[in-house]
Design a protein around this motif. Sequence first.
Motif, PDB file in Angstrom:
ATOM      1  N   PRO A 362       0.630  -1.238  -0.027  1.00 34.37           N
ATOM      2  CA  PRO A 362       0.059   0.120  -0.307  1.00 34.37           C
ATOM      3  C   PRO A 362       0.843   1.259  -0.059  1.00 34.37           C
ATOM      4  CG  PRO A 362      -0.001  -0.979   2.104  1.00 34.37           C
ATOM      5  CD  PRO A 362       0.635  -1.943   1.453  1.00 34.37           C
ATOM      6  N   GLN A 363       2.073   1.125   0.360  1.00 36.67           N
ATOM      7  CA  GLN A 363       3.019   2.300   0.125  1.00 36.67           C
ATOM      8  C   GLN A 363       3.005   3.031  -1.330  1.00 36.67           C
ATOM      9  OE1 GLN A 363       4.041  -0.625   1.382  1.00 36.67           O
ATOM     10  NE2 GLN A 363       5.988  -1.225   0.437  1.00 36.67           N
ATOM     11  N   VAL A 364       2.602   2.226  -2.043  1.00 35.72           N
ATOM     12  CA  VAL A 364       2.743   2.656  -3.452  1.00 35.72           C
ATOM     13  C   VAL A 364       1.509   3.789  -3.443  1.00 35.72           C
ATOM     14  CG1 VAL A 364       0.996   1.117  -4.402  1.00 35.72           C
ATOM     15  CG2 VAL A 364       2.798   1.994  -5.886  1.00 35.72           C
ATOM     16  N   LEU A 365       0.472   3.556  -2.925  1.00 38.10           N
ATOM     17  CA  LEU A 365      -0.550   4.767  -2.794  1.00 38.10           C
ATOM     18  C   LEU A 365      -0.128   6.063  -2.383  1.00 38.10           C
ATOM     19  CD1 LEU A 365      -3.517   2.475  -1.955  1.00 38.10           C
ATOM     20  CD2 LEU A 365      -2.891   3.463  -4.065  1.00 38.10           C
ATOM     21  N   ASN A 366       1.071   5.786  -1.383  1.00 39.27           N
ATOM     22  CA  ASN A 366       1.337   7.052  -0.723  1.00 39.27           C
ATOM     23  C   ASN A 366       2.517   7.748  -1.475  1.00 39.27           C
ATOM     24  OD1 ASN A 366       1.062   8.929   1.710  1.00 39.27           O
ATOM     25  ND2 ASN A 366       3.073   7.902   2.534  1.00 39.27           N
ATOM     26  N   THR A 367       3.010   7.289  -2.421  1.00 36.82           N
ATOM     27  CA  THR A 367       4.021   7.905  -3.185  1.00 36.82           C
ATOM     28  C   THR A 367       3.651   8.857  -4.359  1.00 36.82           C
ATOM     29  OG1 THR A 367       6.280   7.397  -4.247  1.00 36.82           O
ATOM     30  CG2 THR A 367       4.132   6.321  -5.024  1.00 36.82           C
ATOM     31  N   LYS A 368       4.454   9.636  -4.871  1.00 40.10           N
ATOM     32  CA  LYS A 368       4.334  10.542  -6.087  1.00 40.10           C
ATOM     33  C   LYS A 368       3.838  10.064  -7.209  1.00 40.10           C
ATOM     34  CE  LYS A 368       7.331  14.378  -4.032  1.00 40.10           C
ATOM     35  NZ  LYS A 368       8.651  15.058  -4.370  1.00 40.10           N
ATOM     36  N   PHE A 369       2.982  10.525  -7.697  1.00 41.46           N
ATOM     37  CA  PHE A 369       2.509   9.842  -8.978  1.00 41.46           C
ATOM     38  C   PHE A 369       3.356  10.035 -10.322  1.00 41.46           C
ATOM     39  CE2 PHE A 369       0.353  10.827 -12.933  1.00 41.46           C
ATOM     40  CZ  PHE A 369      -0.596   9.467 -13.402  1.00 41.46           C
ATOM     41  N   LEU A 370       4.150  11.058 -10.279  1.00 48.54           N
ATOM     42  CA  LEU A 370       5.264  11.384 -11.175  1.00 48.54           C
ATOM     43  C   LEU A 370       6.189   9.978 -11.157  1.00 48.54           C
ATOM     44  CD1 LEU A 370       6.078  13.155 -13.637  1.00 48.54           C
ATOM     45  CD2 LEU A 370       7.501  14.552 -11.875  1.00 48.54           C
ATOM     46  N   ASP A 419      20.933   7.539 -18.881  1.00 48.45           N
ATOM     47  CA  ASP A 419      20.001   7.009 -19.626  1.00 48.45           C
ATOM     48  C   ASP A 419      18.473   7.176 -19.344  1.00 48.45           C
ATOM     49  OD1 ASP A 419      21.905   6.234 -21.604  1.00 48.45           O
ATOM     50  OD2 ASP A 419      21.773   4.070 -20.985  1.00 48.45           O
ATOM     51  N   PHE A 420      18.365   7.042 -17.685  1.00 45.64           N
ATOM     52  CA  PHE A 420      17.137   7.321 -17.207  1.00 45.64           C
ATOM     53  C   PHE A 420      16.769   8.912 -17.272  1.00 45.64           C
ATOM     54  CE2 PHE A 420      14.762   7.679 -13.238  1.00 45.64           C
ATOM     55  CZ  PHE A 420      13.509   7.346 -13.629  1.00 45.64           C
ATOM     56  N   TYR A 421      17.856   9.592 -17.020  1.00 41.57           N
ATOM     57  CA  TYR A 421      17.598  11.171 -16.985  1.00 41.57           C
ATOM     58  C   TYR A 421      17.230  11.677 -18.447  1.00 41.57           C
ATOM     59  CZ  TYR A 421      19.540  11.202 -12.211  1.00 41.57           C
ATOM     60  OH  TYR A 421      19.713  11.118 -10.791  1.00 41.57           O
ATOM     61  N   LEU A 422      17.929  10.933 -19.479  1.00 40.81           N
ATOM     62  CA  LEU A 422      17.628  11.376 -20.921  1.00 40.81           C
ATOM     63  C   LEU A 422      16.332  10.901 -21.171  1.00 40.81           C
ATOM     64  CD1 LEU A 422      21.059  10.490 -22.696  1.00 40.81           C
ATOM     65  CD2 LEU A 422      20.150  12.831 -22.003  1.00 40.81           C
ATOM     66  N   PHE A 423      15.776   9.803 -20.607  1.00 42.66           N
ATOM     67  CA  PHE A 423      14.302   9.300 -20.905  1.00 42.66           C
ATOM     68  C   PHE A 423      13.527  10.302 -20.252  1.00 42.66           C
ATOM     69  CE2 PHE A 423      10.724   6.991 -19.928  1.00 42.66           C
ATOM     70  CZ  PHE A 423      10.376   6.187 -21.050  1.00 42.66           C
ATOM     71  N   GLN A 424      13.699  10.889 -19.065  1.00 40.43           N
ATOM     72  CA  GLN A 424      12.806  11.554 -18.319  1.00 40.43           C
ATOM     73  C   GLN A 424      12.555  12.873 -19.378  1.00 40.43           C
ATOM     74  OE1 GLN A 424      14.952  11.935 -14.536  1.00 40.43           O
ATOM     75  NE2 GLN A 424      13.349  10.858 -13.624  1.00 40.43           N
ATOM     76  N   LYS A 425      13.543  13.280 -19.817  1.00 39.85           N
ATOM     77  CA  LYS A 425      13.306  14.669 -20.707  1.00 39.85           C
ATOM     78  C   LYS A 425      12.460  14.222 -22.032  1.00 39.85           C
ATOM     79  CE  LYS A 425      17.966  16.296 -19.416  1.00 39.85           C
ATOM     80  NZ  LYS A 425      19.217  16.713 -20.088  1.00 39.85           N
TER      81      LYS A 425
END
Length: 427
Positions: A362-370, A419-425
Amino acid sequence: MASSSTQLCLQCRSLLLSKTVASTWQYSSQVRHCSTVTRLSTKFLNGSTIIKANHTTSQTRQRWKQQMFYYNHITAKHLSTEADKEDKGTEELSEVNVVAYKSSLLPIRDAVPVSESQMALDLDAAAELSAVEEIDDKEAVSITVPSAMPPASTSLRDYVDKSETLSKLVQLGVNLWKLEQRPNVGSMLLRLNFNTDVAPRLLFLKEIGVEDSRFGYIITHNPFILTESVENLQARVNYLKLKKFSSETVASMVSRAPYLLNFSVKRLDNRLGFYQQQLNLSASNTRNVLARLPRLLCSSLEPVKENLKVCEIELGFKQNEIQHMVIAVPKVLTANKRKLTQIFDFLHNTMKVPHQLIAKFPQVLNTKFLRVRERHLFLEYLGKAQYDPTLPNYISLDRLVSVPDETFCTEVALAALNDFYLFQKTL
């Protein structure tokens, strides 16, 4: 002959009185002009107003007052004997001239008889120098103004140096700028005495185990605890201990929920009963939930009721699943309804995660949607978005949202952080 003399006297008197009125009004206008000009010159020194007057104008004003009182006295005498003077012929002329000459000092007004003693007192009062008295710079510097609090201010900062209570609260870490934004709180604090009102409450908090470093936080969020009697505070602590909350737990609850001790024993008992009945929890689990999130006892119950209905009716969770989620993450009860439904919709409809897995993590419900969206889309881009525990390369929801970006890339996505940071852009 006597008749002609009398007429001549009356004509002379009329002429003299008319000239007297004109000259007197001119003199009065000059004095008023001088006083008006004098009042324009004003300066402030050490919080007191000092009117810097021209010395000549002050003397003119004083002479004006003396002549006014003297004229009233002479006029009263003249009016009382005027009837007798009508029959005395030529002897009246000399006395009328004297009166006319004296009356030229002032305009004719309704004469009020005054005694000699009263006139002496009025002259003494006029002789006393008022606010228009001219003083030299040395005397002005020597004037002391008693220390006092500002009569009105929009900020408590102006009172800190004058109030022992406020200065001590600042030393404790109280944020006055937050308190002054709340209505009537500033005036309440100024009326408190530190030794009799504040110190006993602080000693009580220290005795129940609250750390000194938390005093500022508690008073900043709940200044009204300083107006509660120590007896009531002790009764509420005793009730929590009676419900098998440990002393350390009570101290922690008070530190994190400053309004807790402002609730009466009856109200605290009703809140405990509500959570135990609505969630169908045991007494031990109820204590566990409230100890981890003590503001549940202080906040409104309406958002809690609404979230419980949302989880059951809109999201489709079963009663036992809701119990598990609340015990694991009590913040689910106070989460924003829009955020709760948005994350669930993405997990269940986009990521295809079933209810039982969401209830298990249930902690997934308490995290940021983004965060949930970015990481899922990156895994989906890599072809690794697999959340079924019965299949290979399973990725748990806990590791999806709880680990930092570097750990997520190296251990979960098996990709470079850049690679993750480039994907976020690209999103």
